[in-house]
Design a protein around this motif. Structure first.
Motif, PDB file in Angstrom:
ATOM      1  N   ARG A  24      -3.352  22.308  -8.491  1.00  0.00           N
ATOM      2  CA  ARG A  24      -3.045  21.289  -7.480  1.00  0.00           C
ATOM      3  C   ARG A  24      -4.327  20.634  -6.969  1.00  0.00           C
ATOM      4  O   ARG A  24      -4.371  19.435  -6.709  1.00  0.00           O
ATOM      5  N   ARG A  25      -5.375  21.430  -6.855  1.00  0.00           N
ATOM      6  CA  ARG A  25      -6.640  20.926  -6.315  1.00  0.00           C
ATOM      7  C   ARG A  25      -7.322  19.955  -7.282  1.00  0.00           C
ATOM      8  O   ARG A  25      -7.993  19.018  -6.857  1.00  0.00           O
ATOM      9  N   GLN A  27      -5.830  18.555 -10.304  1.00  0.00           N
ATOM     10  CA  GLN A  27      -5.003  17.779 -11.230  1.00  0.00           C
ATOM     11  C   GLN A  27      -5.308  16.281 -11.158  1.00  0.00           C
ATOM     12  O   GLN A  27      -5.299  15.595 -12.189  1.00  0.00           O
ATOM     13  N   SER A  28      -5.604  15.799  -9.975  1.00  0.00           N
ATOM     14  CA  SER A  28      -5.810  14.358  -9.833  1.00  0.00           C
ATOM     15  C   SER A  28      -7.037  13.900 -10.631  1.00  0.00           C
ATOM     16  O   SER A  28      -6.968  12.922 -11.389  1.00  0.00           O
ATOM     17  N   ARG A  31      -6.309  14.210 -14.444  1.00  0.00           N
ATOM     18  CA  ARG A  31      -5.348  13.217 -14.941  1.00  0.00           C
ATOM     19  C   ARG A  31      -5.938  11.809 -14.887  1.00  0.00           C
ATOM     20  O   ARG A  31      -5.708  10.986 -15.770  1.00  0.00           O
ATOM     21  N   ASP A  46      -0.960  12.933 -19.296  1.00  0.00           N
ATOM     22  CA  ASP A  46      -0.418  14.121 -18.617  1.00  0.00           C
ATOM     23  C   ASP A  46      -0.196  15.277 -19.594  1.00  0.00           C
ATOM     24  O   ASP A  46      -0.373  16.438 -19.232  1.00  0.00           O
ATOM     25  N   GLN A  50      -2.017  18.782 -19.158  1.00  0.00           N
ATOM     26  CA  GLN A  50      -1.330  20.086 -19.159  1.00  0.00           C
ATOM     27  C   GLN A  50      -2.015  21.039 -20.148  1.00  0.00           C
ATOM     28  O   GLN A  50      -2.284  22.202 -19.823  1.00  0.00           O
TER      29      GLN A  50
ATOM     30  N   ASP B  31       0.968  14.882  -7.056  1.00  0.00           N
ATOM     31  CA  ASP B  31       1.215  15.944  -8.033  1.00  0.00           C
ATOM     32  C   ASP B  31       2.501  15.684  -8.837  1.00  0.00           C
ATOM     33  O   ASP B  31       2.523  15.837 -10.054  1.00  0.00           O
ATOM     34  N   ASP B  32       3.573  15.300  -8.139  1.00  0.00           N
ATOM     35  CA  ASP B  32       4.849  14.954  -8.799  1.00  0.00           C
ATOM     36  C   ASP B  32       5.326  16.016  -9.785  1.00  0.00           C
ATOM     37  O   ASP B  32       5.798  15.689 -10.888  1.00  0.00           O
ATOM     38  N   PHE B  34       3.621  18.080 -11.491  1.00  0.00           N
ATOM     39  CA  PHE B  34       2.707  18.378 -12.608  1.00  0.00           C
ATOM     40  C   PHE B  34       2.265  19.845 -12.575  1.00  0.00           C
ATOM     41  O   PHE B  34       2.283  20.529 -13.608  1.00  0.00           O
ATOM     42  N   SER B  35       1.869  20.320 -11.402  1.00  0.00           N
ATOM     43  CA  SER B  35       1.362  21.703 -11.298  1.00  0.00           C
ATOM     44  C   SER B  35       2.431  22.699 -11.734  1.00  0.00           C
ATOM     45  O   SER B  35       2.132  23.691 -12.406  1.00  0.00           O
ATOM     46  N   GLN B  36       3.675  22.411 -11.344  1.00  0.00           N
ATOM     47  CA  GLN B  36       4.757  23.328 -11.717  1.00  0.00           C
ATOM     48  C   GLN B  36       4.946  23.353 -13.235  1.00  0.00           C
ATOM     49  O   GLN B  36       5.174  24.414 -13.818  1.00  0.00           O
TER      50      GLN B  36
END
Lengths: 178, 126
Positions: A24-25, A27-28, A31, A46, A50, B31-32, B34-36
């Motif tokens: 979460r920290r 990902q931005s 991406r 994306d 992943q 996030d939408d 994505f993390s999950q």
């Protein structure tokens, strides 16, 4: 909790929740970088992002903390993009993310500047665009850029300077008041 | 980010740097989910007893070694036991000097290191 503390929890007890916090920290940034590299192909970016985090999970024990965790992640992302490009030549080679990205409403002059700058950026070589992206959009130091892209430091500086040299005349006539 | 001191740059560069910084700052991506999706794609967690299993292996090896040592020292008089042990160690070291044996040991150790190189940090610390 710091990145180092979260990483320690993942290493010691395979803590998925701690890794989720790391994802979460970061990902931005990951991406954004991959969207830049794939010329704004959000689905592909994306998917690669992943893969990047799954690879980071598998190789976390190899992270030596000589650079920030985010830099390490961006390096993995860059490798994934290069591998994908090798395997599948349909992946766009030329980054053009700057022009596609303007999701935040801006004051008119700044929005115009973004537009003109994006157009000018598209005329640069891909390496110059990527170096400028990492420097100005991601806020990385020259040393960190060299680490992410596996380039010598001198090459990073050369691409940044060349990119700026090309942008300067393209934006010379830009005036927000006109 | 270098250079930070914009005053040291020529006027054109100052303006360009200012434009680049002002117009290219990225807004955070939502996030939408994505993390999950990433967490779902991760391999399942290792069994929680894995650390204890490693401790058990270490303890077992130490116990086995201790029992073997006691056996060597326990039979006959202690001086003879020590001499036997010394002979055994010297014989083993002599075998290591045989190129083929040394190569085999090297390959084994190298293979073990390669197989477990990403796990060594999880070994119990003293």
């Amino acid at each position: 909790m710091t990145d180092a503390e979260l990483i320690a929890r993942v290493l010691v007890s395979d803590d998925h929740a701690a890794f989720g916090d790391l994802v979460r920290r970061h990902q931005s940034a990951v991406r954004h970088f991959l969207r830049h590299l794939t010329a704004g192909d959000t689905a592909l970016a994306d998917d690669l992002a992943q893969d990047t985090f799954v690879q980071a999970w598998r190789g976390l024990a190899g992270f030596r903390a000589t650079a920030p965790f985010s830099t390490w992640l961006l390096g993995i992302a860059h490798n994934h993009w290069r591998n994908a490009r090798r395997k599948q030549r349909t992946v766009p080679v030329e980054p053009g993310h700057l022009a596609a990205l303007d999701p935040v409403p801006s004051p008119a002059p700044l929005s115009d500047l973004r537009h003109d700058l994006g157009r000018a950026m598209r005329s640069l070589a891909p390496e110059e665009q990527t170096a400028l992206h990492l420097c100005y959009q991601q806020g990385l130091s020259h040393t960190e850029i060299a680490e992410v892209l596996a380039w010598p430091l001198g090459t990073v500086k050369t691409h940044l300077n060349r990119g700026k040299d090309k942008l300067r005349p393209l934006l010379a006539s830009w005036n927000p008041t006109t | 980010m270098e250079p930070n001191d914009l005053n040291s740059l020529p006027p054109d560069d100052v303006q360009l740097e200012a434009w680049l910084r002002a117009s290219t700052t990225l807004p955070p991506l939502p996030d939408d989910g994505f993390s999950q999706r990433v967490l779902t794609a991760l391999p399942p967690p290792a069994r929680e007893d894995s650390v204890w299993r490693r401790w058990f292996c270490v303890a077992g090896a130490l116990t086995g070694g201790g029992v073997a040592a006691l056996g060597a020292f326990g039979s006959g008089n202690q001086t003879a036991g020590l001499a036997d042990l010394q002979d055994t160690i010297l014989a083993t070291l002599a075998q290591l000097s045989v190129p083929g044996f040394g190569l085999a040991v090297g390959i084994t150790v190298g293979s073990l290191w390669f197989a477990f190189r990403d796990r060594w940090r999880l070994l119990p610390r003293w």
